[in-house]
Design a protein around this motif. Sequence first.
Motif, mmCIF file in Angstrom:
data_model
loop_
_atom_site.group_PDB
_atom_site.id
_atom_site.type_symbol
_atom_site.label_atom_id
_atom_site.label_comp_id
_atom_site.label_asym_id
_atom_site.label_seq_id
_atom_site.Cartn_x
_atom_site.Cartn_y
_atom_site.Cartn_z
ATOM 1 N N ILE A 185 -1.369 -8.183 -23.297
ATOM 2 C CA ILE A 185 -1.701 -7.158 -22.302
ATOM 3 C C ILE A 185 -1.165 -7.592 -20.945
ATOM 4 O O ILE A 185 -1.289 -8.754 -20.556
ATOM 5 C CB ILE A 185 -3.222 -6.933 -22.209
ATOM 6 N N ILE A 186 -0.586 -6.633 -20.206
ATOM 7 C CA ILE A 186 -0.181 -6.870 -18.827
ATOM 8 C C ILE A 186 -0.963 -5.922 -17.923
ATOM 9 O O ILE A 186 -1.182 -4.754 -18.274
ATOM 10 C CB ILE A 186 1.350 -6.706 -18.645
ATOM 11 N N LEU A 187 -1.418 -6.445 -16.775
ATOM 12 C CA LEU A 187 -2.292 -5.698 -15.869
ATOM 13 C C LEU A 187 -1.637 -5.606 -14.490
ATOM 14 O O LEU A 187 -1.072 -6.584 -13.994
ATOM 15 C CB LEU A 187 -3.646 -6.401 -15.739
ATOM 16 N N PHE A 188 -1.746 -4.425 -13.872
ATOM 17 C CA PHE A 188 -1.223 -4.191 -12.525
ATOM 18 C C PHE A 188 -2.353 -3.629 -11.663
ATOM 19 O O PHE A 188 -3.055 -2.707 -12.094
ATOM 20 C CB PHE A 188 -0.058 -3.201 -12.557
ATOM 21 N N GLN A 189 -2.524 -4.161 -10.459
ATOM 22 C CA GLN A 189 -3.680 -3.780 -9.655
ATOM 23 C C GLN A 189 -3.371 -3.809 -8.170
ATOM 24 O O GLN A 189 -2.776 -4.767 -7.661
ATOM 25 C CB GLN A 189 -4.846 -4.745 -9.937
ATOM 26 N N GLY A 190 -3.761 -2.736 -7.448
ATOM 27 C CA GLY A 190 -3.692 -2.711 -6.000
ATOM 28 C C GLY A 190 -4.915 -3.382 -5.406
ATOM 29 O O GLY A 190 -6.040 -3.144 -5.862
ATOM 30 N N LEU A 191 -4.720 -4.199 -4.383
ATOM 31 C CA LEU A 191 -5.836 -4.962 -3.821
ATOM 32 C C LEU A 191 -6.678 -4.159 -2.847
ATOM 33 O O LEU A 191 -7.757 -4.609 -2.455
ATOM 34 C CB LEU A 191 -5.295 -6.229 -3.142
ATOM 35 N N GLU A 247 -1.749 -1.801 -1.670
ATOM 36 C CA GLU A 247 -1.775 -0.652 -2.578
ATOM 37 C C GLU A 247 -3.214 -0.248 -2.872
ATOM 38 O O GLU A 247 -4.091 -1.105 -3.021
ATOM 39 C CB GLU A 247 -1.061 -0.962 -3.894
ATOM 40 N N GLN A 248 -3.401 1.067 -2.991
ATOM 41 C CA GLN A 248 -4.726 1.581 -3.288
ATOM 42 C C GLN A 248 -4.776 2.056 -4.741
ATOM 43 O O GLN A 248 -4.189 1.431 -5.618
ATOM 44 C CB GLN A 248 -5.075 2.696 -2.308
ATOM 45 N N HIS A 249 -5.487 3.144 -4.978
ATOM 46 C CA HIS A 249 -5.626 3.653 -6.339
ATOM 47 C C HIS A 249 -4.425 4.540 -6.640
ATOM 48 O O HIS A 249 -4.401 5.720 -6.306
ATOM 49 C CB HIS A 249 -6.935 4.429 -6.482
ATOM 50 N N GLY A 250 -3.426 3.978 -7.280
ATOM 51 C CA GLY A 250 -2.155 4.653 -7.462
ATOM 52 C C GLY A 250 -1.127 3.977 -6.579
ATOM 53 O O GLY A 250 -1.368 3.744 -5.400
ATOM 54 N N PHE A 251 0.010 3.626 -7.146
ATOM 55 C CA PHE A 251 1.013 2.879 -6.388
ATOM 56 C C PHE A 251 1.928 3.844 -5.641
ATOM 57 O O PHE A 251 2.513 4.746 -6.235
ATOM 58 C CB PHE A 251 1.815 1.976 -7.318
ATOM 59 N N ARG A 252 2.067 3.621 -4.334
ATOM 60 C CA ARG A 252 2.836 4.526 -3.478
ATOM 61 C C ARG A 252 4.096 3.890 -2.902
ATOM 62 O O ARG A 252 4.926 4.588 -2.349
ATOM 63 C CB ARG A 252 1.943 5.036 -2.342
ATOM 64 N N ALA A 308 7.703 2.066 -3.005
ATOM 65 C CA ALA A 308 8.840 2.079 -3.921
ATOM 66 C C ALA A 308 9.039 0.734 -4.612
ATOM 67 O O ALA A 308 9.297 0.672 -5.816
ATOM 68 C CB ALA A 308 10.108 2.484 -3.169
ATOM 69 N N GLU A 309 8.913 -0.354 -3.856
ATOM 70 C CA GLU A 309 9.163 -1.670 -4.446
ATOM 71 C C GLU A 309 8.145 -2.015 -5.529
ATOM 72 O O GLU A 309 8.462 -2.701 -6.515
ATOM 73 C CB GLU A 309 9.175 -2.758 -3.363
ATOM 74 N N ASN A 310 6.919 -1.520 -5.379
ATOM 75 C CA ASN A 310 5.891 -1.796 -6.379
ATOM 76 C C ASN A 310 6.031 -0.885 -7.603
ATOM 77 O O ASN A 310 5.762 -1.305 -8.731
ATOM 78 C CB ASN A 310 4.506 -1.640 -5.762
ATOM 79 N N GLU A 330 4.963 15.897 2.126
ATOM 80 C CA GLU A 330 5.560 15.047 1.100
ATOM 81 C C GLU A 330 5.204 13.586 1.344
ATOM 82 O O GLU A 330 5.158 13.116 2.485
ATOM 83 C CB GLU A 330 7.075 15.221 1.032
ATOM 84 N N SER A 331 4.945 12.878 0.251
ATOM 85 C CA SER A 331 4.677 11.447 0.295
ATOM 86 C C SER A 331 5.946 10.703 -0.083
ATOM 87 O O SER A 331 6.611 11.062 -1.057
ATOM 88 C CB SER A 331 3.551 11.098 -0.683
ATOM 89 N N ARG A 332 6.295 9.670 0.692
ATOM 90 C CA ARG A 332 7.577 8.986 0.535
ATOM 91 C C ARG A 332 7.386 7.514 0.142
ATOM 92 O O ARG A 332 6.991 6.686 0.971
ATOM 93 C CB ARG A 332 8.356 9.065 1.854
ATOM 94 N N PRO A 333 7.692 7.189 -1.118
ATOM 95 C CA PRO A 333 7.587 5.788 -1.546
ATOM 96 C C PRO A 333 8.467 4.850 -0.733
ATOM 97 O O PRO A 333 8.103 3.690 -0.513
ATOM 98 C CB PRO A 333 8.042 5.844 -3.011
ATOM 99 N N THR A 334 9.628 5.344 -0.282
ATOM 100 C CA THR A 334 10.541 4.486 0.474
ATOM 101 C C THR A 334 10.036 4.189 1.881
ATOM 102 O O THR A 334 10.606 3.357 2.583
ATOM 103 C CB THR A 334 11.933 5.136 0.566
#
Length: 674
Positions: free
Chosen positions: A593-599, A631-636, A638-640, A50-54
């Motif tokens: 438009i609003i954009l969200f991106q992991g660096l 963050e990578q490809h997909g936000f993991r 919780a705060e993000n 399991e992957s845990r955002p917290t």
Amino acid sequence: MSASSLPPHQKRTAPYGSWSSPITSDVVSGAGKTLGGTAVDSLGRLFWLESRPTESGRSVIVKASDADEDEATDVTPKEFSVRTVANEYGGGDFCISGDTVIYSNYEDQRLYKQFIDSRESPPVALTPDFGGPLIGFADGVVDKRFDRYITIREDRRESCSKSVTTIVSVELNDSIIQDPKVLVSGNDFYAFPRLDPEGKKMAWIEWSHPNMPWDRSQLWVGYISDNGDIYKRVCVAGADPSIIESPTEPKWSSEGELFFVTDRNLGFWNIHRWVESDNKVLPVYSLEAEFTRPAWVYGINSYDIINDKSNLVACSYRQKGKSYLGILDKNKNTLSILETPFTDLRNITSGVNCLYVEGASSVHPLSIVKLTLDDQATRVVDFKIVWSSSPTSSKYESYFSSPEFIEFPTEVPGENAYAYYYPPTNPMYQANQDERPPLLLDSHGGPTDEARGILNLSIQFWTSRGWAYVDVNYGGSSGYGRQFRERLLKKWGIVDVDDCRSCANYLVNCGKADDERLCITGCSAGGYTTLSALAFKKTFKAGASLFGVADVKLLKEQITKFESCYIDNLVGSERDFIERNPINHADQFSCPIILFQGLDDMIVNPEQARKIYKALKSKGLPVALVEYEGEQHGFRMAENIKFTLEQQMVFFARLVGHFKVADEFTPIKIDNFD
């Protein structure tokens, strides 16, 4: 908090989008656990990843409790995270054998061996340290005959775009760490190395550019010599150029019979078996339904052979937007359907007199369920949820919006596409009868993926506040057969955009959405569909792109090897790359438009979001860019996840909603607006 639905005359009347809801962004971000597979050891104990955002997205192997009253226990030490990035998307991260678990550690991508029940024995590295995560491993099996681990290796030491994939063996004797031994090589990609019960034969899948594994692939069987090498090979499926097929998921029965899934003849993935004596392939059962899904990740396990009953295969299949659980009898060529409350099914693992199934429905979040069957394995006698991604979600059930499966006409005469429509739902609120709700349309990623109509608290976050929401399966989506999937070839940015527009217009014409408040969102490839829809069409009034593709030409230049030809297959010629590239047509954008991106995104480079942001800002359009460290490809994290959800909602509310959000979200600055 729970609420029963009030009669209409007692409900509070308020504009759509302004309703208050207990399904908060904290509830959503805290309920975002995901599954990375299940396994059963020789004692019948269940394990899952399991992957845990917290925990900032850390992935942990968990052992189910031995008794109902006990809690599950973490197997993975706190300083480790179990995740491979082979082929960038990973999967097949761990393997259970005896009292040992073998897994990929995220930070260094090395393989480690760990005793399951001994907390005093730390994990032991099995592969060399290459000074960084330059070599990844995935989808392995233990070879007891030679005390080794056979697995896929991706070597990225030269570059991600020129990585070399092979099938290798890793010695399990931990006294000396050696370089893995190459068993199979020469093709672009490999997956699913699977040993027969005696360890004398190995099946695997391979494919080559320009194909993806769901386009064309081959199933091979290799015979293993007394020194562990493969001395003879037979191509079981995929060698005949006149047969278009993509075999996948090979699996041996306890009697040494090889099963696999392929889409020859029907154009739908069905379960087949190999008759070794004649080198023949025979269908176990034929049905216009999908018995697996595209292999974006390693380790998919859509079916399993029932322990001690090698003639029975537990399987799931997908047909017209719904999953079914069945038992195939290969001797009788029959399919028996098992009744469960789930409408969506993923991986299946055979346990001791039971099945462990990953599933969900419109009211059940992603879960692992233990199904106990009768002696004939034709009926479920006990159904027990072992794990849930959101164990407290049921207390919000009165706020849940039930998805309506819709089939709508596209711009191509005679061709339809599909979607799940979620109406605004809140037991305490109603809108004026003459008001139509704002609509958020979700264009899924992939684009070879599928919206599946299951409980997603992120969707319920919107609908419980008075938004309509629609999750679209445009042409090119999986779940509807090869012909539907191939509608997108050479037409990415056309078919998907047109189908999303057609869906929005269909809902407007049905009175289910306000045509002045149509918004669109998408992640990754869905971000490309979002940006293309906003650049080339005028249907939508605002959009949100989450790690989306803004520059398809740049994507092609920077993408990893796995997808490097996929982009050409989807787009086409150099002229098409220019004409269908949103960044080349910034002058055609006309809405916010609003954009969200992991660096740390290795698939969609952060420069893509920055380029589109600068172009829209220069044009004078309302635009905002949110970037996330780590963050990578997909936000993991919780705060993000929480912040992204809040800022999308308040952005749409301020720009096109004509209502005030009930929550006290603090909006970020919007360029050319604030």
